[in-house]
Motif scaffolding. Structure first.
Motif, PDB file in Angstrom:
ATOM      1  N   ASN A 102       8.524 126.014 -45.195  1.00  0.00           N
ATOM      2  CA  ASN A 102       7.327 126.781 -44.843  1.00  0.00           C
ATOM      3  C   ASN A 102       6.669 127.422 -46.057  1.00  0.00           C
ATOM      4  OD1 ASN A 102       7.665 126.248 -42.069  1.00  0.00           O
ATOM      5  ND2 ASN A 102       9.198 127.869 -41.943  1.00  0.00           N
ATOM      6  N   SER A 103       6.984 126.941 -47.249  1.00  0.00           N
ATOM      7  CA  SER A 103       6.439 127.531 -48.474  1.00  0.00           C
ATOM      8  C   SER A 103       5.125 126.876 -48.859  1.00  0.00           C
ATOM      9  CB  SER A 103       7.436 127.368 -49.625  1.00  0.00           C
ATOM     10  OG  SER A 103       8.623 128.046 -49.332  1.00  0.00           O
ATOM     11  N   ASP A 104       4.281 127.629 -49.541  1.00  0.00           N
ATOM     12  CA  ASP A 104       3.024 127.109 -50.070  1.00  0.00           C
ATOM     13  C   ASP A 104       3.314 126.497 -51.441  1.00  0.00           C
ATOM     14  OD1 ASP A 104       0.425 126.551 -50.739  1.00  0.00           O
ATOM     15  OD2 ASP A 104      -0.172 128.643 -51.002  1.00  0.00           O
ATOM     16  N   LEU A 105       3.306 125.177 -51.501  1.00  0.00           N
ATOM     17  CA  LEU A 105       3.675 124.488 -52.734  1.00  0.00           C
ATOM     18  C   LEU A 105       2.621 124.631 -53.827  1.00  0.00           C
ATOM     19  CD1 LEU A 105       5.309 121.246 -51.305  1.00  0.00           C
ATOM     20  CD2 LEU A 105       6.398 123.386 -51.975  1.00  0.00           C
ATOM     21  N   SER A 106       1.442 125.115 -53.473  1.00  0.00           N
ATOM     22  CA  SER A 106       0.403 125.289 -54.500  1.00  0.00           C
ATOM     23  C   SER A 106       0.680 126.517 -55.371  1.00  0.00           C
ATOM     24  CB  SER A 106      -0.969 125.418 -53.851  1.00  0.00           C
ATOM     25  OG  SER A 106      -1.041 126.611 -53.093  1.00  0.00           O
ATOM     26  N   THR A 107       1.661 127.333 -54.999  1.00  0.00           N
ATOM     27  CA  THR A 107       1.982 128.519 -55.804  1.00  0.00           C
ATOM     28  C   THR A 107       3.037 128.236 -56.869  1.00  0.00           C
ATOM     29  OG1 THR A 107       3.629 129.233 -54.189  1.00  0.00           O
ATOM     30  CG2 THR A 107       1.387 130.097 -53.930  1.00  0.00           C
ATOM     31  N   ARG A 108       3.397 126.968 -57.025  1.00  0.00           N
ATOM     32  CA  ARG A 108       4.368 126.628 -58.077  1.00  0.00           C
ATOM     33  C   ARG A 108       3.789 126.962 -59.447  1.00  0.00           C
ATOM     34  NH1 ARG A 108       5.911 120.556 -57.143  1.00  0.00           N
ATOM     35  NH2 ARG A 108       3.680 120.457 -56.813  1.00  0.00           N
ATOM     36  N   VAL A 109       4.672 127.308 -60.361  1.00  0.00           N
ATOM     37  CA  VAL A 109       4.261 127.707 -61.711  1.00  0.00           C
ATOM     38  C   VAL A 109       4.970 126.818 -62.724  1.00  0.00           C
ATOM     39  CG1 VAL A 109       4.208 129.620 -63.348  1.00  0.00           C
ATOM     40  CG2 VAL A 109       4.003 130.080 -60.915  1.00  0.00           C
ATOM     41  N   ARG A 110       4.231 126.369 -63.698  1.00  0.00           N
ATOM     42  CA  ARG A 110       4.811 125.574 -64.779  1.00  0.00           C
ATOM     43  C   ARG A 110       5.313 126.531 -65.875  1.00  0.00           C
ATOM     44  NH1 ARG A 110       3.704 120.819 -63.181  1.00  0.00           N
ATOM     45  NH2 ARG A 110       1.749 120.212 -62.227  1.00  0.00           N
ATOM     46  N   PRO A 111       6.412 126.212 -66.523  1.00  0.00           N
ATOM     47  CA  PRO A 111       6.926 127.105 -67.580  1.00  0.00           C
ATOM     48  C   PRO A 111       5.927 127.345 -68.709  1.00  0.00           C
ATOM     49  CG  PRO A 111       8.592 125.502 -66.969  1.00  0.00           C
ATOM     50  CD  PRO A 111       7.331 125.109 -66.255  1.00  0.00           C
ATOM     51  N   ALA A 112       5.087 126.358 -69.003  1.00  0.00           N
ATOM     52  CA  ALA A 112       4.112 126.526 -70.084  1.00  0.00           C
ATOM     53  C   ALA A 112       3.029 127.532 -69.706  1.00  0.00           C
ATOM     54  CB  ALA A 112       3.473 125.180 -70.417  1.00  0.00           C
ATOM     55  N   ASP A 113       2.786 127.735 -68.400  1.00  0.00           N
ATOM     56  CA  ASP A 113       1.749 128.662 -67.959  1.00  0.00           C
ATOM     57  C   ASP A 113       2.218 130.119 -67.944  1.00  0.00           C
ATOM     58  OD1 ASP A 113       0.200 126.435 -67.601  1.00  0.00           O
ATOM     59  OD2 ASP A 113       0.512 126.334 -65.428  1.00  0.00           O
ATOM     60  N   LEU A 114       3.507 130.332 -68.016  1.00  0.00           N
ATOM     61  CA  LEU A 114       4.049 131.686 -67.992  1.00  0.00           C
ATOM     62  C   LEU A 114       3.884 132.341 -69.363  1.00  0.00           C
ATOM     63  CD1 LEU A 114       7.312 131.063 -65.974  1.00  0.00           C
ATOM     64  CD2 LEU A 114       5.262 132.213 -65.189  1.00  0.00           C
ATOM     65  N   PRO A 115       3.568 133.643 -69.393  1.00  0.00           N
ATOM     66  CA  PRO A 115       3.418 134.309 -70.695  1.00  0.00           C
ATOM     67  C   PRO A 115       4.775 134.487 -71.380  1.00  0.00           C
ATOM     68  CG  PRO A 115       3.182 135.886 -68.910  1.00  0.00           C
ATOM     69  CD  PRO A 115       3.294 134.529 -68.276  1.00  0.00           C
ATOM     70  N   THR A 116       4.736 134.427 -72.687  1.00  0.00           N
ATOM     71  CA  THR A 116       5.946 134.668 -73.462  1.00  0.00           C
ATOM     72  C   THR A 116       6.223 136.171 -73.484  1.00  0.00           C
ATOM     73  OG1 THR A 116       4.739 134.923 -75.527  1.00  0.00           O
ATOM     74  CG2 THR A 116       5.440 132.677 -74.947  1.00  0.00           C
ATOM     75  N   PRO A 117       7.430 136.581 -73.866  1.00  0.00           N
ATOM     76  CA  PRO A 117       7.692 138.020 -73.957  1.00  0.00           C
ATOM     77  C   PRO A 117       6.728 138.745 -74.898  1.00  0.00           C
ATOM     78  CG  PRO A 117       9.750 136.820 -73.987  1.00  0.00           C
ATOM     79  CD  PRO A 117       8.646 135.802 -74.051  1.00  0.00           C
ATOM     80  N   ALA A 118       6.336 138.115 -75.989  1.00  0.00           N
ATOM     81  CA  ALA A 118       5.398 138.743 -76.918  1.00  0.00           C
ATOM     82  C   ALA A 118       4.029 138.937 -76.262  1.00  0.00           C
ATOM     83  CB  ALA A 118       5.261 137.893 -78.176  1.00  0.00           C
ATOM     84  N   GLU A 119       3.591 137.954 -75.480  1.00  0.00           N
ATOM     85  CA  GLU A 119       2.310 138.087 -74.786  1.00  0.00           C
ATOM     86  C   GLU A 119       2.363 139.177 -73.724  1.00  0.00           C
ATOM     87  OE1 GLU A 119       1.838 134.134 -73.356  1.00  0.00           O
ATOM     88  OE2 GLU A 119       0.878 133.415 -75.187  1.00  0.00           O
ATOM     89  N   ARG A 120       3.504 139.300 -73.045  1.00  0.00           N
ATOM     90  CA  ARG A 120       3.645 140.351 -72.036  1.00  0.00           C
ATOM     91  C   ARG A 120       3.593 141.730 -72.683  1.00  0.00           C
ATOM     92  NH1 ARG A 120       8.122 137.296 -69.629  1.00  0.00           N
ATOM     93  NH2 ARG A 120       9.460 138.890 -70.495  1.00  0.00           N
ATOM     94  N   LEU A 121       4.162 141.872 -73.876  1.00  0.00           N
ATOM     95  CA  LEU A 121       4.109 143.154 -74.587  1.00  0.00           C
ATOM     96  C   LEU A 121       2.686 143.517 -74.981  1.00  0.00           C
ATOM     97  CD1 LEU A 121       7.237 143.181 -76.898  1.00  0.00           C
ATOM     98  CD2 LEU A 121       6.735 144.709 -75.020  1.00  0.00           C
ATOM     99  N   LYS A 122       1.905 142.516 -75.360  1.00  0.00           N
ATOM    100  CA  LYS A 122       0.523 142.781 -75.762  1.00  0.00           C
ATOM    101  C   LYS A 122      -0.318 143.225 -74.576  1.00  0.00           C
ATOM    102  CE  LYS A 122       0.460 139.593 -79.642  1.00  0.00           C
ATOM    103  NZ  LYS A 122      -0.048 138.318 -80.158  1.00  0.00           N
ATOM    104  N   GLN A 123       0.066 142.850 -73.358  1.00  0.00           N
ATOM    105  CA  GLN A 123      -0.704 143.210 -72.172  1.00  0.00           C
ATOM    106  C   GLN A 123      -0.457 144.644 -71.719  1.00  0.00           C
ATOM    107  OE1 GLN A 123       0.433 140.280 -69.308  1.00  0.00           O
ATOM    108  NE2 GLN A 123      -0.818 138.685 -70.230  1.00  0.00           N
ATOM    109  N   ILE A 124       0.580 145.275 -72.206  1.00  0.00           N
ATOM    110  CA  ILE A 124       0.885 146.644 -71.805  1.00  0.00           C
ATOM    111  C   ILE A 124      -0.137 147.582 -72.424  1.00  0.00           C
ATOM    112  CG2 ILE A 124       2.565 148.513 -71.967  1.00  0.00           C
ATOM    113  CD1 ILE A 124       4.756 146.389 -72.046  1.00  0.00           C
ATOM    114  N   PRO A 125      -0.794 148.404 -71.602  1.00  0.00           N
ATOM    115  CA  PRO A 125      -1.793 149.324 -72.176  1.00  0.00           C
ATOM    116  C   PRO A 125      -1.126 150.396 -73.026  1.00  0.00           C
ATOM    117  CG  PRO A 125      -1.513 149.729 -69.831  1.00  0.00           C
ATOM    118  CD  PRO A 125      -0.690 148.530 -70.168  1.00  0.00           C
ATOM    119  N   ARG A 126      -1.750 150.717 -74.121  1.00  0.00           N
ATOM    120  CA  ARG A 126      -1.216 151.742 -75.028  1.00  0.00           C
ATOM    121  C   ARG A 126      -1.822 153.082 -74.668  1.00  0.00           C
ATOM    122  NH1 ARG A 126       0.110 149.427 -80.789  1.00  0.00           N
ATOM    123  NH2 ARG A 126       0.499 147.288 -80.201  1.00  0.00           N
TER     124      ARG A 126
END
Length: 131
Positions: A102-126
């Motif tokens: 019963n899952s929505d298969l369109s919500t699958r995520v590719r590993p390349a589309d996920l942000p790296t830890p460095a990108e996630r740190l840059k998104q944190i507001p200062r």
């Protein structure tokens, strides 16, 4: 200062009076806190393993779903190779087709589309102006 000695004296009295109670409470709270921390680490490890597994297969992607048979409500990450589901992390006794029924298969995520830890740190507001 006359108030300083009185404050130190009351701190010592309170420490002697309530110190043993604080030690007992800390010992009792240790086990549940460690169990909760281990649960969080296991969840993170399952997601990380699924993403790493999807990165090693052809056209890999991951889908977050929940096990309908389990009563714990923990997320299960299903790894896909193209359109075929190939594994689940953490492993479950429930068959993979039942996990994604019963899952929505369109919500699958590719590993390349996920942000790296460095990108996630840059998104944190200062915060500005706080010293």
């Amino acid at each position: 200062m006359p108030g300083k000695g009185k404050a130190v004296g009351s701190m010592i009295r309170w420490g002697v009076k309530y110190g043993p109670h604080a030690v007992v409470l800390a010992q009792q709270a240790k086990e549940p806190a460690m169990a909760a921390a281990q649960k969080v680490l296991d969840r993170q490890k399952a997601k990380r393993r699924a993403i790493e597994h999807a990165g090693t297969v052809r056209d890999g992607s991951v889908l977050k779903t929940f096990d309908p048979r389990a009563d714990h409500g923990e997320a299960v990450w299903v790894v896909f190779s193209g359109e075929d589901p190939i594994a689940a992390h953490p492993t479950t006794t429930t068959p993979i087709p039942e996990l994604i029924a019963n899952s929505d298969l369109s919500t699958r995520v590719r590993p390349a589309d996920l942000p790296t830890p460095a990108e996630r740190l840059k998104q944190i507001p200062r915060r500005r102006g706080v010293r």
